[in-house]
Scaffold this motif. Structure first.
Motif, short mmCIF file in Angstrom:
data_model
loop_
_atom_site.label_atom_id
_atom_site.label_comp_id
_atom_site.label_asym_id
_atom_site.label_seq_id
_atom_site.Cartn_x
_atom_site.Cartn_y
_atom_site.Cartn_z
N LYS A 215 40.73 -6.92 -43.19
CA LYS A 215 40.60 -5.83 -44.16
C LYS A 215 39.16 -5.59 -44.59
O LYS A 215 38.81 -4.50 -45.00
CB LYS A 215 41.48 -6.12 -45.38
CG LYS A 215 42.94 -6.09 -45.00
CD LYS A 215 43.84 -6.42 -46.15
CE LYS A 215 45.27 -6.33 -45.65
NZ LYS A 215 46.20 -7.11 -46.40
N PRO B 82 37.21 -3.42 -40.78
CA PRO B 82 38.21 -2.69 -39.99
C PRO B 82 37.83 -2.67 -38.51
O PRO B 82 36.65 -2.58 -38.15
CB PRO B 82 38.17 -1.28 -40.58
CG PRO B 82 37.65 -1.48 -41.98
CD PRO B 82 36.69 -2.63 -41.88
N CYS C 283 46.08 -11.13 -37.68
CA CYS C 283 46.09 -10.20 -38.81
C CYS C 283 44.91 -9.24 -38.69
O CYS C 283 43.88 -9.59 -38.10
CB CYS C 283 45.96 -10.95 -40.12
SG CYS C 283 47.22 -12.19 -40.41
N ASP C 284 45.05 -8.07 -39.27
CA ASP C 284 43.93 -7.14 -39.35
C ASP C 284 42.93 -7.66 -40.37
O ASP C 284 43.31 -8.19 -41.42
CB ASP C 284 44.39 -5.75 -39.77
CG ASP C 284 45.24 -5.08 -38.71
OD1 ASP C 284 45.03 -5.35 -37.51
OD2 ASP C 284 46.11 -4.27 -39.08
N ASN D 286 39.94 -8.48 -35.94
CA ASN D 286 41.14 -9.26 -36.23
C ASN D 286 40.78 -10.63 -36.79
O ASN D 286 39.66 -11.11 -36.64
CB ASN D 286 41.96 -9.48 -34.96
CG ASN D 286 42.50 -8.18 -34.41
OD1 ASN D 286 42.98 -7.34 -35.15
ND2 ASN D 286 42.42 -8.02 -33.11
#
Length: 59
Positions: free
Chosen positions: A30, A33, A27-28, A36
């Motif tokens: 958040k 930025p 997932c990125d 991962n």
């Protein structure tokens, strides 16, 4: 449904994969930025291997 463990370190995630743990998803991040989050099944063997992991730059 299995419990999941989020790993923020790419190096630790690679080490866990090398030691036979299956990566569920990426997932990125958040909050940061460009970075991962690596998701693994939260098992006893995963926790044991996480405790044995030693980053390279540790003396």
């Amino acid at each position: 449904m299995t419990n999941e463990k989020a790993i923020h370190s790419q190096r630790m995630a690679g080490w866990l994969i090398y030691n036979g743990h299956k990566l569920i998803k990426i997932c990125d991040n958040k909050r940061q930025p460009g970075f991962n989050i690596f998701i693994f099944a939260d098992t006893h063997s995963l926790r044991t291997d996480m405790e044995q992991y030693q980053p390279r730059n540790t003396v």
